[in-house]
Design a protein around this motif. Sequence first.
Motif, PDB file in Angstrom:
ATOM      1  N   MET A   1       0.837  -1.193   0.000  1.00 26.82           N
ATOM      2  CA  MET A   1       0.000   0.000   0.000  1.00 26.82           C
ATOM      3  C   MET A   1       0.873   1.245   0.000  1.00 26.82           C
ATOM      4  O   MET A   1       2.040   1.207   0.379  1.00 26.82           O
ATOM      5  CB  MET A   1      -0.903   0.002   1.241  1.00 26.82           C
ATOM      6  N   GLU A   2       0.308   2.358  -0.461  1.00 32.61           N
ATOM      7  CA  GLU A   2       1.041   3.621  -0.512  1.00 32.61           C
ATOM      8  C   GLU A   2       0.919   4.332   0.834  1.00 32.61           C
ATOM      9  O   GLU A   2      -0.162   4.443   1.408  1.00 32.61           O
ATOM     10  CB  GLU A   2       0.482   4.508  -1.621  1.00 32.61           C
ATOM     11  N   VAL A   3       2.067   4.792   1.329  1.00 31.48           N
ATOM     12  CA  VAL A   3       2.113   5.482   2.618  1.00 31.48           C
ATOM     13  C   VAL A   3       2.326   6.966   2.359  1.00 31.48           C
ATOM     14  O   VAL A   3       3.185   7.358   1.556  1.00 31.48           O
ATOM     15  CB  VAL A   3       3.253   4.927   3.494  1.00 31.48           C
ATOM     16  N   ALA A   4       1.558   7.773   3.050  1.00 29.59           N
ATOM     17  CA  ALA A   4       1.641   9.227   2.856  1.00 29.59           C
ATOM     18  C   ALA A   4       3.040   9.736   3.189  1.00 29.59           C
ATOM     19  O   ALA A   4       3.692   9.260   4.128  1.00 29.59           O
ATOM     20  CB  ALA A   4       0.602   9.922   3.729  1.00 29.59           C
ATOM     21  N   THR A   5       3.473  10.735   2.418  1.00 34.08           N
ATOM     22  CA  THR A   5       4.809  11.301   2.601  1.00 34.08           C
ATOM     23  C   THR A   5       4.992  11.859   4.003  1.00 34.08           C
ATOM     24  O   THR A   5       6.072  11.734   4.600  1.00 34.08           O
ATOM     25  CB  THR A   5       5.053  12.408   1.563  1.00 34.08           C
ATOM     26  N   ASN A   6       3.932  12.463   4.560  1.00 38.47           N
ATOM     27  CA  ASN A   6       4.085  13.071   5.888  1.00 38.47           C
ATOM     28  C   ASN A   6       4.370  12.014   6.966  1.00 38.47           C
ATOM     29  O   ASN A   6       5.045  12.288   7.957  1.00 38.47           O
ATOM     30  CB  ASN A   6       2.843  13.891   6.255  1.00 38.47           C
ATOM     31  N   LEU A   7       3.879  10.782   6.769  1.00 37.14           N
ATOM     32  CA  LEU A   7       4.161   9.718   7.731  1.00 37.14           C
ATOM     33  C   LEU A   7       5.612   9.252   7.622  1.00 37.14           C
ATOM     34  O   LEU A   7       6.254   8.959   8.636  1.00 37.14           O
ATOM     35  CB  LEU A   7       3.207   8.539   7.520  1.00 37.14           C
ATOM     36  N   VAL A   8       6.124   9.179   6.398  1.00 38.80           N
ATOM     37  CA  VAL A   8       7.530   8.826   6.203  1.00 38.80           C
ATOM     38  C   VAL A   8       8.422   9.884   6.843  1.00 38.80           C
ATOM     39  O   VAL A   8       9.388   9.571   7.552  1.00 38.80           O
ATOM     40  CB  VAL A   8       7.855   8.677   4.703  1.00 38.80           C
ATOM     41  N   GLU A   9       8.094  11.145   6.604  1.00 39.59           N
ATOM     42  CA  GLU A   9       8.880  12.232   7.191  1.00 39.59           C
ATOM     43  C   GLU A   9       8.806  12.206   8.714  1.00 39.59           C
ATOM     44  O   GLU A   9       9.806  12.473   9.400  1.00 39.59           O
ATOM     45  CB  GLU A   9       8.378  13.575   6.648  1.00 39.59           C
ATOM     46  N   ALA A  10       7.641  11.874   9.258  1.00 36.45           N
ATOM     47  CA  ALA A  10       7.494  11.791  10.710  1.00 36.45           C
ATOM     48  C   ALA A  10       8.351  10.667  11.273  1.00 36.45           C
ATOM     49  O   ALA A  10       8.993  10.821  12.330  1.00 36.45           O
ATOM     50  CB  ALA A  10       6.029  11.569  11.082  1.00 36.45           C
ATOM     51  N   ALA A  11       8.395   9.538  10.579  1.00 37.77           N
ATOM     52  CA  ALA A  11       9.212   8.407  11.036  1.00 37.77           C
ATOM     53  C   ALA A  11      10.691   8.773  11.033  1.00 37.77           C
ATOM     54  O   ALA A  11      11.428   8.484  11.982  1.00 37.77           O
ATOM     55  CB  ALA A  11       8.961   7.192  10.154  1.00 37.77           C
ATOM     56  N   LEU A  12      11.148   9.442   9.977  1.00 39.44           N
ATOM     57  CA  LEU A  12      12.552   9.853   9.893  1.00 39.44           C
ATOM     58  C   LEU A  12      12.884  10.887  10.961  1.00 39.44           C
ATOM     59  O   LEU A  12      13.963  10.857  11.574  1.00 39.44           O
ATOM     60  CB  LEU A  12      12.850  10.405   8.497  1.00 39.44           C
ATOM     61  N   ARG A  13      11.959  11.790  11.204  1.00 44.68           N
ATOM     62  CA  ARG A  13      12.176  12.827  12.214  1.00 44.68           C
ATOM     63  C   ARG A  13      12.257  12.208  13.619  1.00 44.68           C
ATOM     64  O   ARG A  13      13.128  12.551  14.411  1.00 44.68           O
ATOM     65  CB  ARG A  13      11.049  13.857  12.142  1.00 44.68           C
ATOM     66  N   ALA A  14      11.356  11.276  13.908  1.00 44.37           N
ATOM     67  CA  ALA A  14      11.369  10.619  15.214  1.00 44.37           C
ATOM     68  C   ALA A  14      12.640   9.801  15.406  1.00 44.37           C
ATOM     69  O   ALA A  14      13.229   9.791  16.496  1.00 44.37           O
ATOM     70  CB  ALA A  14      10.137   9.724  15.357  1.00 44.37           C
ATOM     71  N   ALA A  15      13.080   9.122  14.347  1.00 46.16           N
ATOM     72  CA  ALA A  15      14.313   8.336  14.430  1.00 46.16           C
ATOM     73  C   ALA A  15      15.511   9.236  14.682  1.00 46.16           C
ATOM     74  O   ALA A  15      16.395   8.918  15.503  1.00 46.16           O
ATOM     75  CB  ALA A  15      14.505   7.542  13.138  1.00 46.16           C
ATOM     76  N   ARG A  16      15.542  10.378  14.010  1.00 46.92           N
ATOM     77  CA  ARG A  16      16.643  11.320  14.195  1.00 46.92           C
ATOM     78  C   ARG A  16      16.646  11.888  15.616  1.00 46.92           C
ATOM     79  O   ARG A  16      17.697  11.985  16.253  1.00 46.92           O
ATOM     80  CB  ARG A  16      16.518  12.447  13.161  1.00 46.92           C
ATOM     81  N   ASP A  17      15.466  12.221  16.116  1.00 48.76           N
ATOM     82  CA  ASP A  17      15.380  12.800  17.462  1.00 48.76           C
ATOM     83  C   ASP A  17      15.798  11.796  18.538  1.00 48.76           C
ATOM     84  O   ASP A  17      16.413  12.164  19.549  1.00 48.76           O
ATOM     85  CB  ASP A  17      13.953  13.283  17.741  1.00 48.76           C
ATOM     86  N   LEU A  18      15.462  10.526  18.326  1.00 47.02           N
ATOM     87  CA  LEU A  18      15.773   9.500  19.325  1.00 47.02           C
ATOM     88  C   LEU A  18      17.144   8.870  19.112  1.00 47.02           C
ATOM     89  O   LEU A  18      17.618   8.108  19.959  1.00 47.02           O
ATOM     90  CB  LEU A  18      14.705   8.402  19.287  1.00 47.02           C
ATOM     91  N   GLY A  19      17.780   9.164  17.988  1.00 44.71           N
ATOM     92  CA  GLY A  19      19.091   8.566  17.710  1.00 44.71           C
ATOM     93  C   GLY A  19      19.010   7.082  17.439  1.00 44.71           C
ATOM     94  O   GLY A  19      19.913   6.325  17.797  1.00 44.71           O
TER      95      GLY A  19
END
Length: 266
Positions: A1-19
């Motif tokens: 299924m296609e995942v919205a771009t904002n969810l991908v960006e949120a996942a990357l942002r959360a990963a970056r914030d948590l290291g």
Amino acid sequence: MEVATNLVEAALRAARDLGKDVAEVPLTAIAAAAGVSRSTLLRRLGGSRKALDDAVRQAGVDPGGRPPVRERAINAAIRLISECGLGAVTLDAVAKEAGCALPSLHTVFQGRDGLLVAVFDRFGPVLDLETLAARPPDTVEDTVRAIYQAIAVAFGREPRVLPAIFADLFARPRGPGSQLLRANLPRLTGGLGALLSPHVRAGRLRPMPFPLLVQQLLGPVALHLLLRPALEELMDSDLPTVDEAVEYFAQAFLHAALLPEGGQAG
């Protein structure tokens, strides 16, 4: 299924914030970064985070995913023992080395003792002896040789965790090495008992107190294997190979403990 771009960006942002790698970021953290609830996030992902990981990968980022906490913690403890000794293995040090949270270690191992037991399982002879006891050799001679081979393999595993445990045991009789030995002694003696007791009952081995029989069996070969690195530097080519030494010690034990045919102790 296609995942919205904002969810991908949120996942990357959360990963970056948590290291952390994306695969290790909890869905609650990703949902918070996206400004939605966890249930809403799951609904948009079709009920599974696999779609999100695939979308992150399509965006050119490896979602990662490291080995489980248990494996990382055991490997971290092994490195600490090898480099600094058994006393260096605190849960704080292991958590830092393994890149995991302290509560996770308590959950997985129920404390430091559980972690050390897991390390001993990996590098000690207990599992090998239990495997051997499940399908023991037919003769007492082959049984003794197989036990010695298992002990030699355990002492020779790199990094040399088992010698480090014994070094701590000798240096601090009430230290972690002693605690570790006590925790594993029932399984160690259980495996040896399953291998030796049938031969004692059958009158092939002397019916001496079992702890003394084990000491007579393991003491000489364990001391040799502990001293072997130093002996190799001092004696060089005059030192027998490990296999040759195992055979010498096996013959010596059998000479001392094996009863003559007929089962009468001298």
